[in-house]
Design a protein around this motif. Structure first.
Motif, PDB file in Angstrom:
ATOM      1  N   SER A 127      25.746   5.268  -7.520  1.00 42.69           N
ATOM      2  CA  SER A 127      25.103   5.042  -8.845  1.00 42.69           C
ATOM      3  C   SER A 127      23.575   4.249  -8.708  1.00 42.69           C
ATOM      4  CB  SER A 127      25.831   4.178  -9.989  1.00 42.69           C
ATOM      5  OG  SER A 127      26.238   3.008  -9.376  1.00 42.69           O
ATOM      6  N   ALA A 128      23.291   4.002  -7.591  1.00 41.17           N
ATOM      7  CA  ALA A 128      21.855   3.170  -7.497  1.00 41.17           C
ATOM      8  C   ALA A 128      20.854   3.952  -7.710  1.00 41.17           C
ATOM      9  CB  ALA A 128      21.695   2.843  -5.806  1.00 41.17           C
ATOM     10  N   GLY A 129      20.500   5.161  -7.674  1.00 42.17           N
ATOM     11  CA  GLY A 129      19.554   5.866  -8.320  1.00 42.17           C
ATOM     12  C   GLY A 129      18.401   5.871  -7.151  1.00 42.17           C
ATOM     13  N   HIS A 130      17.151   6.671  -7.609  1.00 40.21           N
ATOM     14  CA  HIS A 130      16.002   6.607  -6.830  1.00 40.21           C
ATOM     15  C   HIS A 130      14.858   6.514  -7.715  1.00 40.21           C
ATOM     16  CE1 HIS A 130      18.877   8.670  -3.872  1.00 40.21           C
ATOM     17  NE2 HIS A 130      17.970   8.297  -3.046  1.00 40.21           N
ATOM     18  N   ASP A 131      13.854   5.624  -7.475  1.00 36.75           N
ATOM     19  CA  ASP A 131      12.896   5.309  -8.472  1.00 36.75           C
ATOM     20  C   ASP A 131      11.819   5.473  -7.367  1.00 36.75           C
ATOM     21  OD1 ASP A 131      10.674   4.820  -9.849  1.00 36.75           O
ATOM     22  OD2 ASP A 131      11.612   2.806 -10.839  1.00 36.75           O
ATOM     23  N   TYR A 132      10.985   6.710  -7.624  1.00 36.13           N
ATOM     24  CA  TYR A 132       9.646   6.792  -6.543  1.00 36.13           C
ATOM     25  C   TYR A 132       8.544   6.221  -7.323  1.00 36.13           C
ATOM     26  CZ  TYR A 132      12.850   9.671  -4.088  1.00 36.13           C
ATOM     27  OH  TYR A 132      14.051   9.884  -3.225  1.00 36.13           O
ATOM     28  N   GLY A 133       8.543   6.236  -8.718  1.00 37.81           N
ATOM     29  CA  GLY A 133       7.190   5.711  -9.123  1.00 37.81           C
ATOM     30  C   GLY A 133       7.038   4.325  -9.034  1.00 37.81           C
ATOM     31  N   TRP A 134       8.124   3.491  -8.796  1.00 37.47           N
ATOM     32  CA  TRP A 134       7.985   2.130  -8.658  1.00 37.47           C
ATOM     33  C   TRP A 134       7.133   1.980  -7.416  1.00 37.47           C
ATOM     34  CZ3 TRP A 134       8.207  -1.659  -5.103  1.00 37.47           C
ATOM     35  CH2 TRP A 134       8.288  -3.096  -5.665  1.00 37.47           C
ATOM     36  N   VAL A 135       7.166   2.820  -6.393  1.00 43.08           N
ATOM     37  CA  VAL A 135       6.279   2.546  -5.011  1.00 43.08           C
ATOM     38  C   VAL A 135       4.923   2.777  -5.437  1.00 43.08           C
ATOM     39  CG1 VAL A 135       6.335   3.383  -2.837  1.00 43.08           C
ATOM     40  CG2 VAL A 135       8.490   2.802  -3.559  1.00 43.08           C
ATOM     41  N   LEU A 136       4.884   4.085  -6.200  1.00 41.03           N
ATOM     42  CA  LEU A 136       3.174   4.398  -6.328  1.00 41.03           C
ATOM     43  C   LEU A 136       2.423   3.406  -7.415  1.00 41.03           C
ATOM     44  CD1 LEU A 136       3.947   8.362  -7.365  1.00 41.03           C
ATOM     45  CD2 LEU A 136       2.667   7.199  -5.183  1.00 41.03           C
ATOM     46  N   THR A 137       3.255   2.610  -7.993  1.00 45.39           N
ATOM     47  CA  THR A 137       2.723   1.700  -8.865  1.00 45.39           C
ATOM     48  C   THR A 137       2.496   0.313  -8.080  1.00 45.39           C
ATOM     49  OG1 THR A 137       3.950   2.467 -10.808  1.00 45.39           O
ATOM     50  CG2 THR A 137       2.981   0.436 -11.078  1.00 45.39           C
ATOM     51  N   HIS A 138       3.605   0.016  -7.464  1.00 41.90           N
ATOM     52  CA  HIS A 138       3.465  -1.318  -6.786  1.00 41.90           C
ATOM     53  C   HIS A 138       3.221  -1.458  -5.300  1.00 41.90           C
ATOM     54  CE1 HIS A 138       6.142  -1.813 -10.437  1.00 41.90           C
ATOM     55  NE2 HIS A 138       5.748  -3.158 -10.478  1.00 41.90           N
ATOM     56  N   GLY A 139       3.146  -0.262  -4.680  1.00 43.08           N
ATOM     57  CA  GLY A 139       2.863  -0.061  -3.293  1.00 43.08           C
ATOM     58  C   GLY A 139       4.120  -0.748  -2.465  1.00 43.08           C
ATOM     59  N   MET A 140       4.060  -0.843  -1.192  1.00 36.43           N
ATOM     60  CA  MET A 140       5.205  -1.402  -0.338  1.00 36.43           C
ATOM     61  C   MET A 140       4.597  -2.659   0.354  1.00 36.43           C
ATOM     62  SD  MET A 140       8.025   0.421  -0.804  1.00 36.43           S
ATOM     63  CE  MET A 140       8.657  -0.505   0.892  1.00 36.43           C
ATOM     64  N   GLY A 141       3.613  -3.483   0.130  1.00 31.21           N
ATOM     65  CA  GLY A 141       3.209  -4.603   0.598  1.00 31.21           C
ATOM     66  C   GLY A 141       2.627  -4.415   1.920  1.00 31.21           C
ATOM     67  N   LEU A 142       3.015  -3.527   2.740  1.00 28.62           N
ATOM     68  CA  LEU A 142       2.410  -3.483   4.214  1.00 28.62           C
ATOM     69  C   LEU A 142       2.322  -2.039   4.481  1.00 28.62           C
ATOM     70  CD1 LEU A 142       4.625  -6.179   6.117  1.00 28.62           C
ATOM     71  CD2 LEU A 142       2.003  -6.244   5.636  1.00 28.62           C
ATOM     72  N   ARG A 143       1.692  -1.556   5.383  1.00 27.88           N
ATOM     73  CA  ARG A 143       1.628  -0.370   6.107  1.00 27.88           C
ATOM     74  C   ARG A 143       1.536  -0.609   7.538  1.00 27.88           C
ATOM     75  NH1 ARG A 143      -0.302   3.273   2.463  1.00 27.88           N
ATOM     76  NH2 ARG A 143      -1.465   2.589   0.739  1.00 27.88           N
ATOM     77  N   ALA A 144       2.164   0.514   7.996  1.00 29.49           N
ATOM     78  CA  ALA A 144       2.436   0.520   9.603  1.00 29.49           C
ATOM     79  C   ALA A 144       1.297   1.416  10.069  1.00 29.49           C
ATOM     80  CB  ALA A 144       3.975   0.769   9.991  1.00 29.49           C
ATOM     81  N   ARG A 145       0.593   0.863  10.993  1.00 27.61           N
ATOM     82  CA  ARG A 145      -0.565   1.666  11.655  1.00 27.61           C
ATOM     83  C   ARG A 145      -0.359   1.825  13.257  1.00 27.61           C
ATOM     84  NH1 ARG A 145      -4.521   3.255   8.966  1.00 27.61           N
ATOM     85  NH2 ARG A 145      -5.842   3.368  11.136  1.00 27.61           N
ATOM     86  N   ARG A 146      -0.898   3.057  13.785  1.00 25.77           N
ATOM     87  CA  ARG A 146      -0.680   3.171  15.227  1.00 25.77           C
ATOM     88  C   ARG A 146      -2.212   2.073  15.632  1.00 25.77           C
ATOM     89  NH1 ARG A 146       1.629   6.788  18.284  1.00 25.77           N
ATOM     90  NH2 ARG A 146       1.716   8.487  16.577  1.00 25.77           N
ATOM     91  N   SER A 147      -1.577   1.260  16.568  1.00 25.73           N
ATOM     92  CA  SER A 147      -2.801   0.532  17.305  1.00 25.73           C
ATOM     93  C   SER A 147      -2.666   0.550  18.735  1.00 25.73           C
ATOM     94  CB  SER A 147      -2.657  -0.841  16.560  1.00 25.73           C
ATOM     95  OG  SER A 147      -3.565  -1.932  17.510  1.00 25.73           O
ATOM     96  N   ALA A 148      -3.487   1.225  19.467  1.00 22.93           N
ATOM     97  CA  ALA A 148      -3.092   1.372  20.980  1.00 22.93           C
ATOM     98  C   ALA A 148      -1.675   1.750  21.334  1.00 22.93           C
ATOM     99  CB  ALA A 148      -3.272   0.204  21.807  1.00 22.93           C
ATOM    100  N   ASP A 149      -0.988   0.902  22.015  1.00 23.53           N
ATOM    101  CA  ASP A 149       0.477   1.293  22.216  1.00 23.53           C
ATOM    102  C   ASP A 149       1.332   0.520  21.309  1.00 23.53           C
ATOM    103  OD1 ASP A 149       1.598   3.285  23.634  1.00 23.53           O
ATOM    104  OD2 ASP A 149       2.103   2.166  25.438  1.00 23.53           O
ATOM    105  N   ARG A 150       1.226  -0.250  20.276  1.00 25.22           N
ATOM    106  CA  ARG A 150       1.822  -0.788  19.405  1.00 25.22           C
ATOM    107  C   ARG A 150       1.797  -0.547  17.919  1.00 25.22           C
ATOM    108  NH1 ARG A 150      -1.731  -4.841  18.175  1.00 25.22           N
ATOM    109  NH2 ARG A 150      -0.281  -6.242  17.145  1.00 25.22           N
ATOM    110  N   VAL A 151       2.598  -1.355  17.152  1.00 25.62           N
ATOM    111  CA  VAL A 151       2.546  -1.033  15.670  1.00 25.62           C
ATOM    112  C   VAL A 151       1.632  -2.018  15.133  1.00 25.62           C
ATOM    113  CG1 VAL A 151       3.966  -0.940  13.623  1.00 25.62           C
ATOM    114  CG2 VAL A 151       4.856  -0.242  15.868  1.00 25.62           C
ATOM    115  N   GLU A 152       0.715  -1.813  14.193  1.00 27.34           N
ATOM    116  CA  GLU A 152       0.101  -2.944  13.539  1.00 27.34           C
ATOM    117  C   GLU A 152       0.495  -2.978  12.142  1.00 27.34           C
ATOM    118  OE1 GLU A 152      -4.664  -4.139  13.190  1.00 27.34           O
ATOM    119  OE2 GLU A 152      -4.035  -2.233  13.047  1.00 27.34           O
TER     120      GLU A 152
END
Ligand code: M6P
Ligand code: ZN
Length: 187
Positions: free
Chosen positions: A155-180
């Motif tokens: 019964s948890a459900g899925h709210d996708y609009g929340w992420v579009l409104t609030h974002g996720m705080g961080l983004r994971a980017r490719r940086s050389a051979d690691r995660v930035e």
């Protein structure tokens, strides 16, 4: 709906499927509108074949109250404008916890409660715990498919609009051979 009867669910070949199997879904690049920081790169990827970014296969346990559904998500390797391929991410409208168990490849679990962001490295054998009230997104930071098992209250459900409104705080980017990990607003 009456509760199900007890039954066993097995991992299929390569941990890619569940048997017996329930609903499955595929999300293509075009389904991820507004999620990557680099919109031009996203548009280009949609025009350039609109690749499948991830798939979800579920067991037959339904998403209804008191049941405990499970699914395997497979995120393919890649990046769009340097941002690693990822799930849409969602918040549970009914705040309830969830676990992700790493099965194959190397991923990350990004958690955001609206103020604080957390990043958990997930590899095979690691369980990431998603507490109630934390939006969650998975990211493939490797060069092979990243797979994990999710177990969540029906019964948890899925709210996708929340992420579009609030974002996720961080983004994971490719940086050389690691995660930035960069702040969400950073282009
Ligand atoms: C996991 C679970 C599912 C979710 C799926 C894809 O399997 O958390 O509930 O649907 O990942 O993630 P999303 O719904 O954010 O696209
Ligand atoms: Zn969830």
């Amino acid at each position: 709906t009456p509760p199900l009867q007890p039954f066993a669910i097995r991992f299929g070949a390569d941990n890619a499927t569940l048997e017996p199997q329930g609903p499955t879904l595929q999300r293509r690049m075009s389904d991820l509108e507004g999620l990557f920081a680099d919109r031009r790169a996203w548009e280009q990827a949609v025009a350039d074949g609109d690749p499948v970014v991830y798939t979800v296969v579920s067991s037959p346990v339904p998403e209804t109250a008191r049941e405990l559904p499970q699914s395997i998500t497979t995120i393919f390797p890649g990046d769009t404008g340097g941002e690693f391929w990822m799930t849409k991410g969602h918040q549970h409208p009914d705040p309830q916890g969830e676990i992700y168990l790493g099965l194959e490849g190397h991923g990350g679990l990004l958690l955001f409660d609206g103020e604080r962001a957390e990043w958990l490295d997930i590899s095979p054998g690691v369980i990431g715990y998603i507490p109630p009230g934390w939006a969650h997104r998975s990211v493939n930071v490797g060069d092979e498919p990243y797979r994990f098992l999710a177990v969540y209250p029906g019964s948890a459900g899925h709210d996708y609009g929340w992420v579009l409104t609030h974002g996720m705080g961080l983004r994971a980017r490719r940086s050389a051979d690691r995660v930035e990990l960069v702040p969400f607003g950073t282009p």
